[in-house]
Every structure is written in structure tokens, then in C-alpha cells.
Design a protein around this motif. Structure first.
Motif, short mmCIF file in Angstrom:
data_model
loop_
_atom_site.label_atom_id
_atom_site.label_comp_id
_atom_site.label_asym_id
_atom_site.label_seq_id
_atom_site.Cartn_x
_atom_site.Cartn_y
_atom_site.Cartn_z
N PHE A 37 0.87 -1.24 0.27
CA PHE A 37 -0.04 0.12 0.34
C PHE A 37 0.46 1.14 0.16
CE2 PHE A 37 -4.33 -1.53 0.85
CZ PHE A 37 -3.73 -2.64 1.07
N ARG A 38 0.44 2.32 -0.45
CA ARG A 38 0.87 3.41 -0.53
C ARG A 38 -0.18 4.97 0.05
NH1 ARG A 38 2.48 4.80 -7.03
NH2 ARG A 38 -0.11 5.19 -7.41
N GLU A 44 -5.61 8.85 1.89
CA GLU A 44 -6.28 7.91 2.77
C GLU A 44 -4.93 6.60 1.80
OE1 GLU A 44 -10.34 7.77 3.35
OE2 GLU A 44 -10.19 6.31 2.10
N HIS A 45 -4.95 5.76 2.62
CA HIS A 45 -4.21 4.59 1.46
C HIS A 45 -4.17 3.83 0.88
CE1 HIS A 45 -2.77 3.74 6.00
NE2 HIS A 45 -1.22 3.38 5.62
N GLU A 46 -3.77 3.54 -0.20
CA GLU A 46 -4.19 2.94 -1.68
C GLU A 46 -3.42 2.34 -1.55
OE1 GLU A 46 -3.28 4.41 -6.21
OE2 GLU A 46 -2.32 5.85 -4.68
N GLY A 47 -4.10 1.19 -2.15
CA GLY A 47 -3.32 -0.22 -2.77
C GLY A 47 -2.77 -0.61 -3.75
N VAL A 48 -1.74 -0.77 -3.78
CA VAL A 48 -0.41 -0.84 -5.19
C VAL A 48 -0.29 -1.78 -6.00
CG1 VAL A 48 2.07 -0.15 -5.71
CG2 VAL A 48 0.43 0.46 -4.08
N SER A 49 -0.29 -3.51 -4.74
CA SER A 49 0.06 -4.83 -5.67
C SER A 49 -0.26 -5.44 -4.34
CB SER A 49 1.12 -4.46 -6.27
OG SER A 49 1.22 -5.79 -6.60
N CYS A 50 -0.11 -6.74 -4.86
CA CYS A 50 -0.49 -8.33 -4.07
C CYS A 50 -0.41 -9.28 -4.84
CB CYS A 50 -2.09 -7.98 -3.64
SG CYS A 50 -2.57 -8.81 -1.98
N TYR A 94 5.20 3.59 1.62
CA TYR A 94 4.91 2.62 1.11
C TYR A 94 4.38 1.62 2.35
CZ TYR A 94 4.96 3.74 -3.98
OH TYR A 94 4.47 4.36 -4.84
N TYR A 95 4.13 1.09 2.38
CA TYR A 95 3.82 -0.11 4.01
C TYR A 95 3.45 -1.51 3.37
CZ TYR A 95 2.55 3.92 5.96
OH TYR A 95 2.38 5.56 7.30
N GLN A 116 5.64 -0.76 9.02
CA GLN A 116 6.59 0.76 9.77
C GLN A 116 6.44 1.59 8.38
OE1 GLN A 116 5.69 2.07 13.03
NE2 GLN A 116 5.26 0.06 13.31
N GLY A 117 6.55 1.30 7.33
CA GLY A 117 6.35 1.95 5.82
C GLY A 117 7.79 3.02 5.95
N THR A 118 8.43 2.77 4.65
CA THR A 118 9.52 3.39 3.89
C THR A 118 8.29 4.54 3.19
OG1 THR A 118 11.55 3.03 3.02
CG2 THR A 118 9.71 1.45 1.70
N GLN A 119 9.50 5.32 3.00
CA GLN A 119 9.84 7.10 2.34
C GLN A 119 10.13 6.62 0.78
OE1 GLN A 119 7.52 9.91 3.21
NE2 GLN A 119 7.71 10.07 0.91
N VAL A 120 9.80 7.16 -0.15
CA VAL A 120 9.23 6.85 -1.68
C VAL A 120 9.15 8.51 -1.87
CG1 VAL A 120 9.10 5.74 -4.08
CG2 VAL A 120 9.11 4.27 -2.72
N SER A 121 10.20 9.10 -2.44
CA SER A 121 9.46 11.13 -2.67
C SER A 121 10.64 10.39 -4.85
CB SER A 121 10.66 11.65 -2.24
OG SER A 121 9.96 11.46 -0.64
#
Length: 124
Positions: A37-38, A44-50, A94-95, A116-121
């Protein structure tokens, strides 16, 4: 205790690439569907891939189809998200998240465990 740890986030220019990793120390990720998710600021959280457990069926939201690839390495107990042709709108935290069995949807409530997430910029 189920724990997910993301890594690989960074600042990258538009058109660049990044690979995110989701590790599961202490439990076997291959029994779980793992989603990415991102969350962009103020959104809000957006699902990206699974990627599902077992047969490893993959799913992508339309905006990343053809640019992102999700995969898993069971020997390393890690799930990856390869992101190519990055755009500024891909910016966010990104979570990775886990649920038992198969991917079913990108509803946040369906995933039991979160990192906990990681930041993508993505910016020039």
C-alpha cells in the motif's frame, strides 16, 4: 509475533527505479498474501500490488500496471516491489501488509499485519 519490516525507500528522479523489500523476521511470509500500500500526504492508503500465497498470483492497481512488479523469495522470506518509470504521483510512504492465504482486495481492513513504512519520493 508477526513483524513486517520494509526497506528500500529513497528519493529518486522521475523515470527512475527503486526496489522495495518487505521482510518477515520470525514468521514464514510464504503462508500469507502480501500487499503493498502507499499513502501520500493528506490521502488515504491506496493498494498498489498484492501477491498471493501458494500459486503466487499477482495483482496491481491500474496506475502501476506495467511499471511495478511484485515478487517473493521464499528462501529469503522477503517480498519485493520493483518500481520502474517512477512518476511524481508515486510519492508516498509505502507499507507492506499481510493476510492469511490469498489476495482478495485492497481493503485496509482485510490485512492483519502491517509494517512501519518506507518513504518513496519522486522529484527532480
Amino acid at each position: 509475533q508477526v513483524q513486517l519490516v520494509e526497506s528500500g525507500g529513497d528519493l529518486v528522479q522521475p523515470g527512475g527505479s527503486l526496489t522495495l523489500s518487505c521482510a518477515g523476521p520470525g514468521f514464514a511470509l510464504d503462508y500469507y498474501a502480501i500487499a503493498w500500500f502507499r499513502q501520500a500526504p493528506g490521502r488515504e492508503h491506496e493498494g498498489v500490488s498484492c501477491i498471493s500465497s501458494g500459486d503466487g498470483t499477482t495483482y496491481y492497481t491500474n496506475s502501476v500496471q506495467g511499471r511495478f512488479t511484485i515478487s517473493r523469495d521464499n528462501a529469503k522470506n522477503t517480498v519485493y516491489l520493483q518500481m520502474n518509470s517512477l512518476k511524481p504521483e508515486d510519492t508516498g510512504v509505502y507499507y507492506c501488509a499481510a493476510r492469511g492465504g490469498y489476495c482478495r482486495s485492497f481493503r485496509v481492513s482485510e490485512y492483519d499485519y502491517w509494517g512501519q513504512g518506507t518513504q518513496v519520493s519522486v522529484s527532480s
